[in-house]
Design a protein around this motif. Sequence first.
Motif, short mmCIF file in Angstrom:
data_model
loop_
_atom_site.label_atom_id
_atom_site.label_comp_id
_atom_site.label_asym_id
_atom_site.label_seq_id
_atom_site.Cartn_x
_atom_site.Cartn_y
_atom_site.Cartn_z
N UNK A 57 68.88 40.21 18.41
CA UNK A 57 70.53 40.29 18.77
C UNK A 57 71.03 39.08 19.26
N UNK A 58 70.43 38.12 19.70
CA UNK A 58 71.10 36.93 20.39
C UNK A 58 71.72 36.22 19.30
N UNK A 59 72.51 35.17 19.50
CA UNK A 59 73.11 34.50 18.71
C UNK A 59 74.43 33.73 19.29
N UNK A 60 75.26 32.97 18.34
CA UNK A 60 76.44 32.25 18.76
C UNK A 60 77.65 33.06 19.00
N UNK A 61 78.34 33.21 19.81
CA UNK A 61 79.63 33.93 19.96
C UNK A 61 80.71 33.16 20.67
N UNK A 62 81.89 33.54 20.64
CA UNK A 62 83.28 32.65 21.16
C UNK A 62 83.20 33.57 22.34
N UNK A 63 83.84 32.76 23.53
CA UNK A 63 84.17 33.33 24.82
C UNK A 63 85.19 34.56 24.44
N UNK A 64 84.77 35.63 25.24
CA UNK A 64 85.57 36.99 25.21
C UNK A 64 84.96 37.96 24.32
N UNK A 65 83.88 37.34 23.59
CA UNK A 65 83.17 38.13 22.51
C UNK A 65 82.11 39.15 23.02
N UNK A 66 81.28 39.64 21.97
CA UNK A 66 80.39 40.61 22.52
C UNK A 66 78.99 40.66 21.64
N UNK A 67 77.98 40.94 22.18
CA UNK A 67 76.64 40.78 21.50
C UNK A 67 75.96 42.04 22.22
N UNK A 68 75.09 42.48 21.29
CA UNK A 68 73.95 43.78 21.86
C UNK A 68 72.74 43.30 21.54
N UNK A 69 71.93 43.01 22.57
CA UNK A 69 70.43 42.84 22.37
C UNK A 69 69.78 44.12 22.40
N UNK A 70 68.50 44.02 21.76
CA UNK A 70 67.49 45.01 21.72
C UNK A 70 66.15 44.54 21.89
N UNK A 71 65.31 45.36 22.52
CA UNK A 71 64.07 45.08 22.80
C UNK A 71 63.03 46.48 22.72
N UNK A 72 62.36 46.32 21.61
CA UNK A 72 61.32 47.47 21.41
C UNK A 72 59.99 47.06 21.66
N UNK A 73 59.48 47.96 22.58
CA UNK A 73 57.98 48.00 22.86
C UNK A 73 57.16 48.52 21.72
N UNK B 189 70.90 45.81 25.84
CA UNK B 189 71.98 45.29 26.67
C UNK B 189 73.23 44.98 25.95
N UNK B 190 74.21 45.70 26.08
CA UNK B 190 75.59 45.45 25.48
C UNK B 190 76.33 44.51 26.49
N UNK B 191 76.59 43.48 25.91
CA UNK B 191 77.17 42.37 26.63
C UNK B 191 78.58 42.32 25.97
N UNK B 192 79.70 42.34 26.97
CA UNK B 192 81.28 42.36 26.55
C UNK B 192 81.76 41.14 27.16
N UNK B 193 82.87 40.85 26.78
CA UNK B 193 83.66 39.74 27.50
C UNK B 193 82.82 38.71 28.05
N UNK B 194 81.98 38.14 27.21
CA UNK B 194 81.12 36.97 27.26
C UNK B 194 81.97 35.91 27.72
N UNK B 195 81.34 34.95 28.56
CA UNK B 195 81.70 33.83 29.23
C UNK B 195 80.66 32.48 28.76
N UNK B 196 80.96 31.40 28.88
CA UNK B 196 80.06 30.24 28.59
C UNK B 196 79.10 30.06 29.75
N UNK B 197 79.33 30.66 30.85
CA UNK B 197 78.11 30.71 31.90
C UNK B 197 77.06 31.83 31.61
N UNK B 198 77.45 32.42 30.45
CA UNK B 198 76.33 33.65 30.29
C UNK B 198 75.23 33.04 29.50
N UNK B 199 75.64 31.68 28.90
CA UNK B 199 74.59 31.09 27.96
C UNK B 199 73.45 30.87 28.52
N UNK B 200 72.49 31.23 27.77
CA UNK B 200 71.05 31.45 28.48
C UNK B 200 70.04 31.83 27.42
#
Length: 121
Positions: free
Chosen positions: A8-24, A80-91
């Motif tokens: 679920x990772x990737x490149x997104x513009x500031x203010x955008x959203x991403x959803x990460x998943x992790x399956x065990x 992990x639902x990530x909304x209103x992403x900021x450049x400082x969330x880059x990692x």
Amino acid sequence: QVQLVESGGGLVQPGGSLRLSCAASGSIFRINDMGWYRQAPGKQRELVASITKGSSTNYLDSVKGRFTISRDNAKKTVYLQMNTLKPEDTAVYYCNADITTSSGWARGRYWGQGTQVTVSS
């Protein structure tokens, strides 16, 4: 053997959203706490959010109100639902889980391989 696989990772513009998943998967008897960590270049790895088996949650102050952690125990998956992403969330974001295995009843913490999240215009 236990594996955690993130997606679920990737490149997104500031203010955008991403959803990460992790399956065990693997020889799992019980999954206890699960969480997401992140590590930016030149910085230490930090806990972003965690969730207990009973779904109590905890968040890093800087992501409160923007990120939401959840889990599906039947699917052995944490999100992990990530909304209103900021450049400082880059990692690089890493999944982590406290797991009791069904082979030998050993308990330990396991890590995923990491998924890159880049917030940039």
